[in-house]
Write a protein that holds these residues in place. Structure first.
Motif, PDB file in Angstrom:
ATOM      1  N   LEU A  32       0.810  -1.220   0.000  1.00  0.00           N
ATOM      2  CA  LEU A  32       0.000   0.000   0.000  1.00  0.00           C
ATOM      3  C   LEU A  32       0.851   1.282   0.000  1.00  0.00           C
ATOM      4  CD1 LEU A  32      -2.918  -1.006   2.420  1.00  0.00           C
ATOM      5  CD2 LEU A  32      -2.895  -1.009  -0.080  1.00  0.00           C
ATOM      6  N   PRO A  33       1.899   1.405   0.852  1.00  0.00           N
ATOM      7  CA  PRO A  33       2.693   2.651   0.838  1.00  0.00           C
ATOM      8  C   PRO A  33       3.394   2.903  -0.484  1.00  0.00           C
ATOM      9  CG  PRO A  33       3.084   1.410   2.860  1.00  0.00           C
ATOM     10  CD  PRO A  33       2.303   0.520   1.952  1.00  0.00           C
ATOM     11  N   LEU A  34       3.947   1.872  -1.102  1.00  0.00           N
ATOM     12  CA  LEU A  34       4.646   2.055  -2.369  1.00  0.00           C
ATOM     13  C   LEU A  34       3.664   2.443  -3.470  1.00  0.00           C
ATOM     14  CD1 LEU A  34       7.588   1.829  -3.352  1.00  0.00           C
ATOM     15  CD2 LEU A  34       7.077  -0.494  -4.098  1.00  0.00           C
ATOM     16  N   GLY A  35       2.475   1.836  -3.442  1.00  0.00           N
ATOM     17  CA  GLY A  35       1.465   2.211  -4.423  1.00  0.00           C
ATOM     18  C   GLY A  35       1.035   3.652  -4.271  1.00  0.00           C
ATOM     19  N   SER A  36       0.858   4.100  -3.022  1.00  0.00           N
ATOM     20  CA  SER A  36       0.450   5.483  -2.778  1.00  0.00           C
ATOM     21  C   SER A  36       1.543   6.470  -3.158  1.00  0.00           C
ATOM     22  CB  SER A  36       0.095   5.644  -1.298  1.00  0.00           C
ATOM     23  OG  SER A  36      -0.207   6.978  -0.984  1.00  0.00           O
ATOM     24  N   GLU A  37       2.796   6.110  -2.901  1.00  0.00           N
ATOM     25  CA  GLU A  37       3.918   7.019  -3.134  1.00  0.00           C
ATOM     26  C   GLU A  37       4.296   7.128  -4.606  1.00  0.00           C
ATOM     27  OE1 GLU A  37       8.542   6.867  -1.817  1.00  0.00           O
ATOM     28  OE2 GLU A  37       7.085   6.760  -0.178  1.00  0.00           O
ATOM     29  N   THR A  38       4.172   6.027  -5.338  1.00  0.00           N
ATOM     30  CA  THR A  38       4.655   5.996  -6.725  1.00  0.00           C
ATOM     31  C   THR A  38       3.546   6.021  -7.760  1.00  0.00           C
ATOM     32  OG1 THR A  38       4.669   3.566  -6.823  1.00  0.00           O
ATOM     33  CG2 THR A  38       6.650   4.660  -5.963  1.00  0.00           C
ATOM     34  N   GLY A  39       2.311   5.735  -7.351  1.00  0.00           N
ATOM     35  CA  GLY A  39       1.209   5.677  -8.302  1.00  0.00           C
ATOM     36  C   GLY A  39       1.052   4.345  -8.986  1.00  0.00           C
ATOM     37  N   VAL A  40       1.917   3.378  -8.678  1.00  0.00           N
ATOM     38  CA  VAL A  40       1.772   2.022  -9.214  1.00  0.00           C
ATOM     39  C   VAL A  40       0.623   1.351  -8.475  1.00  0.00           C
ATOM     40  CG1 VAL A  40       2.908  -0.191  -9.635  1.00  0.00           C
ATOM     41  CG2 VAL A  40       4.232   1.929  -9.714  1.00  0.00           C
ATOM     42  N   SER A  41      -0.305   0.743  -9.203  1.00  0.00           N
ATOM     43  CA  SER A  41      -1.506   0.194  -8.569  1.00  0.00           C
ATOM     44  C   SER A  41      -1.166  -0.982  -7.662  1.00  0.00           C
ATOM     45  CB  SER A  41      -2.506  -0.256  -9.630  1.00  0.00           C
ATOM     46  OG  SER A  41      -2.058  -1.424 -10.284  1.00  0.00           O
ATOM     47  N   VAL A  42      -2.008  -1.162  -6.650  1.00  0.00           N
ATOM     48  CA  VAL A  42      -1.831  -2.278  -5.728  1.00  0.00           C
ATOM     49  C   VAL A  42      -1.947  -3.607  -6.471  1.00  0.00           C
ATOM     50  CG1 VAL A  42      -2.811  -3.437  -3.711  1.00  0.00           C
ATOM     51  CG2 VAL A  42      -2.642  -0.947  -3.749  1.00  0.00           C
ATOM     52  N   ALA A  43      -2.826  -3.663  -7.461  1.00  0.00           N
ATOM     53  CA  ALA A  43      -2.972  -4.900  -8.238  1.00  0.00           C
ATOM     54  C   ALA A  43      -1.683  -5.231  -8.975  1.00  0.00           C
ATOM     55  CB  ALA A  43      -4.131  -4.763  -9.224  1.00  0.00           C
ATOM     56  N   THR A  44      -1.018  -4.207  -9.532  1.00  0.00           N
ATOM     57  CA  THR A  44       0.245  -4.439 -10.244  1.00  0.00           C
ATOM     58  C   THR A  44       1.328  -4.909  -9.281  1.00  0.00           C
ATOM     59  OG1 THR A  44      -0.281  -2.768 -11.903  1.00  0.00           O
ATOM     60  CG2 THR A  44       2.039  -3.356 -11.640  1.00  0.00           C
ATOM     61  N   LEU A  45       1.419  -4.254  -8.123  1.00  0.00           N
ATOM     62  CA  LEU A  45       2.413  -4.659  -7.139  1.00  0.00           C
ATOM     63  C   LEU A  45       2.120  -6.057  -6.611  1.00  0.00           C
ATOM     64  CD1 LEU A  45       2.780  -1.299  -5.182  1.00  0.00           C
ATOM     65  CD2 LEU A  45       4.451  -2.343  -6.719  1.00  0.00           C
ATOM     66  N   GLY A  46       0.846  -6.357  -6.393  1.00  0.00           N
ATOM     67  CA  GLY A  46       0.487  -7.700  -5.944  1.00  0.00           C
ATOM     68  C   GLY A  46       0.823  -8.749  -6.987  1.00  0.00           C
ATOM     69  N   PHE A  47       0.585  -8.410  -8.254  1.00  0.00           N
ATOM     70  CA  PHE A  47       0.929  -9.348  -9.319  1.00  0.00           C
ATOM     71  C   PHE A  47       2.444  -9.500  -9.432  1.00  0.00           C
ATOM     72  CE2 PHE A  47       1.844 -10.518 -13.725  1.00  0.00           C
ATOM     73  CZ  PHE A  47       1.067 -11.668 -13.834  1.00  0.00           C
ATOM     74  N   ALA A  48       3.200  -8.423  -9.173  1.00  0.00           N
ATOM     75  CA  ALA A  48       4.656  -8.520  -9.206  1.00  0.00           C
ATOM     76  C   ALA A  48       5.161  -9.483  -8.138  1.00  0.00           C
ATOM     77  CB  ALA A  48       5.273  -7.132  -9.006  1.00  0.00           C
ATOM     78  N   VAL A  49       4.553  -9.431  -6.954  1.00  0.00           N
ATOM     79  CA  VAL A  49       4.934 -10.368  -5.900  1.00  0.00           C
ATOM     80  C   VAL A  49       4.544 -11.792  -6.296  1.00  0.00           C
ATOM     81  CG1 VAL A  49       4.601 -10.993  -3.482  1.00  0.00           C
ATOM     82  CG2 VAL A  49       4.765  -8.592  -4.132  1.00  0.00           C
ATOM     83  N   ALA A  50       3.392 -11.943  -6.938  1.00  0.00           N
ATOM     84  CA  ALA A  50       2.998 -13.261  -7.430  1.00  0.00           C
ATOM     85  C   ALA A  50       3.991 -13.765  -8.471  1.00  0.00           C
ATOM     86  CB  ALA A  50       1.587 -13.195  -8.024  1.00  0.00           C
ATOM     87  N   LEU A  51       4.447 -12.862  -9.370  1.00  0.00           N
ATOM     88  CA  LEU A  51       5.445 -13.233 -10.366  1.00  0.00           C
ATOM     89  C   LEU A  51       6.767 -13.598  -9.708  1.00  0.00           C
ATOM     90  CD1 LEU A  51       6.162 -13.459 -13.372  1.00  0.00           C
ATOM     91  CD2 LEU A  51       6.729 -11.013 -13.336  1.00  0.00           C
ATOM     92  N   HIS A  52       7.112 -12.901  -8.638  1.00  0.00           N
ATOM     93  CA  HIS A  52       8.291 -13.248  -7.834  1.00  0.00           C
ATOM     94  C   HIS A  52       8.211 -14.704  -7.373  1.00  0.00           C
ATOM     95  CE1 HIS A  52      11.024 -12.969  -4.264  1.00  0.00           C
ATOM     96  NE2 HIS A  52      10.053 -13.655  -3.683  1.00  0.00           N
ATOM     97  N   ASN A  53       7.051 -15.102  -6.863  1.00  0.00           N
ATOM     98  CA  ASN A  53       6.884 -16.474  -6.396  1.00  0.00           C
ATOM     99  C   ASN A  53       7.004 -17.476  -7.546  1.00  0.00           C
ATOM    100  OD1 ASN A  53       6.053 -16.611  -3.392  1.00  0.00           O
ATOM    101  ND2 ASN A  53       4.863 -14.904  -4.152  1.00  0.00           N
ATOM    102  N   LEU A  54       6.400 -17.152  -8.682  1.00  0.00           N
ATOM    103  CA  LEU A  54       6.455 -18.070  -9.818  1.00  0.00           C
ATOM    104  C   LEU A  54       7.879 -18.173 -10.372  1.00  0.00           C
ATOM    105  CD1 LEU A  54       4.835 -19.868 -11.722  1.00  0.00           C
ATOM    106  CD2 LEU A  54       4.449 -17.868 -13.171  1.00  0.00           C
ATOM    107  N   THR A  55       8.564 -17.035 -10.495  1.00  0.00           N
ATOM    108  CA  THR A  55       9.943 -17.050 -10.976  1.00  0.00           C
ATOM    109  C   THR A  55      10.832 -17.855 -10.044  1.00  0.00           C
ATOM    110  OG1 THR A  55       9.632 -14.845 -11.941  1.00  0.00           O
ATOM    111  CG2 THR A  55      11.898 -15.589 -11.626  1.00  0.00           C
ATOM    112  N   TRP A  56      10.649 -17.672  -8.752  1.00  0.00           N
ATOM    113  CA  TRP A  56      11.391 -18.441  -7.756  1.00  0.00           C
ATOM    114  C   TRP A  56      11.168 -19.936  -7.968  1.00  0.00           C
ATOM    115  CZ3 TRP A  56      10.135 -17.955  -1.811  1.00  0.00           C
ATOM    116  CH2 TRP A  56      11.041 -18.734  -1.066  1.00  0.00           C
ATOM    117  N   GLY A  57       9.917 -20.315  -8.158  1.00  0.00           N
ATOM    118  CA  GLY A  57       9.605 -21.727  -8.342  1.00  0.00           C
ATOM    119  C   GLY A  57      10.214 -22.306  -9.604  1.00  0.00           C
ATOM    120  N   ILE A  58      10.174 -21.547 -10.709  1.00  0.00           N
ATOM    121  CA  ILE A  58      10.759 -22.030 -11.958  1.00  0.00           C
ATOM    122  C   ILE A  58      12.278 -22.143 -11.830  1.00  0.00           C
ATOM    123  CG2 ILE A  58      11.144 -21.438 -14.393  1.00  0.00           C
ATOM    124  CD1 ILE A  58       8.373 -20.100 -14.358  1.00  0.00           C
TER     125      ILE A  58
END
Length: 398
Positions: A32-58
């Motif tokens: 939430l703070p990074l989204g508010s400070e930078t304007g990047v949506s929470v959905a995008t940041l949440g998906f980035a963390v999800a991509l982090h998990n998938l990349t880690w797994g691969i």
């Protein structure tokens, strides 16, 4: 266990994993703070963390196999550099693209190289079979120190300097992985052991998955990733949406790390007394019951702290138990690669848990519909692990 070289490996592995795992546990605080400070949506940041998990797994089966072949320390050192680069990229140029590339891909590769999968293989090769469960538990417990320290570090940094500056400070902390990796396992421990080329990794994975109990173990690990990725990524945001104060999310994640220090060690010891799969089923059952109570009871400060403490006591207990279960069935020569194969399922679960919850909260503004799914997935893991064959008591290690 008086061999100082063994303890040096365990301590170095704990430090590397402490940074790698502790940093990723702070991602939920930034949502939430990074989204508010930078304007990047929470959905995008949440998906980035999800991509982090998938990349880690691969990445994990590949980095595990590279560690088996060339030394886990070399792989972990590369991971520390990738981790720092991903965080620094997002801090220096925050945008949707850098969120996906930095938060998602580079940090995913970094934790794949330097996280628990790589370091547990190094510890498993360094210790004798009779002490393996206990020492794996100690290394996993040490990895929780990073979460206990880095969560308040990130929270204070955001309060004083802002989210992007705090993210840059976390990037500097990731560089501590490099010197720790040098002491862990810089070269293969057994120079006479055959070194499996990467081209044989698909065949190794297929052969392992044909083993019924390994397949069930892998299926259970999916639920672990699903539950933990959701909680790590979205628990602070869930508490904020429930009207709880900002300090509660950070304190909850810190408590998870603190209680996991003795919890992981005890889980590792337990794996030497009863069969690891039996203990894993118990962990998933306790976790699912705790999630059920947290979901149906009113959200309060004390209730949340108790929930975090219960979860923390078994948070990473699945890691030494899963590694011990694989070592008992297949030995330790390919432990990094085989743990990576199993862990890939864990991270598919993590991708779905973090990503689906991000889409849900974007559309509905609430996580309420996600808690029953968390419980059902956890109960499926209980059934998978308790369906494995063998006596309840642990058998002799390979």
């Amino acid at each position: 266990m008086r061999n100082p070289n063994v303890w040096a490996v365990v301590v170095a592995a704990a430090i590397a994993a402490s940074m790698a795992m502790g940093i990723r546990q702070t991602f939920g605080l930034f949502l939430l703070p990074l989204g508010s400070e930078t304007g990047v949506s929470v959905a995008t940041l949440g998906f980035a963390v999800a991509l982090h998990n998938l990349t880690w797994g691969i990445a994990q089966p590949i980095t595990g196999a590279l560690g088996d072949r060339y030394g886990a320390g070399r792989v972990a050192a590369v991971g520390g550099l990738l981790y720092a680069a991903g965080l620094a990229l997002m801090a220096a140029h925050p945008s949707a693209v850098t969120a996906l590339l930095g938060f998602g891909i580079l940090t995913g590769l970094g934790v794949g190289c330097a996280g628990t999968g790589s370091v547990m293989a190094a510890v498993g090769r360094a210790v004798p079979p009779e002490a393996r469960g206990s020492m794996l538990g100690i290394a996993a417990a040490g990895s929780s120190v990073g979460q206990a320290l880095l969560v308040p570090y990130a929270q204070l940094g955001m309060g004083w300097f802002g989210a992007t500056a705090a993210l840059g400070a976390i990037a500097v902390m990731a560089l501590l992985i490099v010197p720790a990796a040098r002491a862990m396992e810089w070269s293969p421990r057994d120079t006479l052991a055959p070194r499996r080329p990467l081209s044989e990794l698909p065949a190794l994975a297929r052969a392992a998955m044909q083993e019924r109990d390994f397949a069930l173990l892998t299926l259970g690990f999916f639920a672990c990733g699903f539950q933990l990725a959701f909680l790590t990524t979205h628990l602070p945001a869930h508490l904020a949406l429930c009207g709880m104060p900002p300090w509660l999310g950070a304190t909850s994640l810190m408590l998870v790390g603190l209680f996991n220090i003795p919890g992981s060690w005890l889980c590792g010891k337990l794996g030497g007394v009863i069969r690891p799969e039996v203990a894993l089923g118990g962990i998933y059952l306790i976790r699912s019951l705790a999630i059920t109570l947290f979901a149906i009871l009113p959200v309060t400060e004390w209730g949340t702290l108790i929930f975090a403490a219960v979860l923390g006591s078994i948070w990473l207990g699945s890691v030494p138990l899963t590694a011990a279960a694989i070592a008992r069935r297949f030995g330790v020569a390919d432990l990094g690669a085989l743990y990576g194969v199993c862990f890939f399922s864990h991270q598919i679960g993590g991708f779905l848990g973090a990503g689906a919850a991000a889409l849900l909260v974007e559309r509905t503004g609430s996580y309420a519909a996600f808690w029953p799914v968390m419980v059902l997935v956890g109960l499926g893991a209980v059934a998978a692990n308790w369906a494995t064959r063998g006596s309840i008591r642990a058998t002799a290690a390979a």
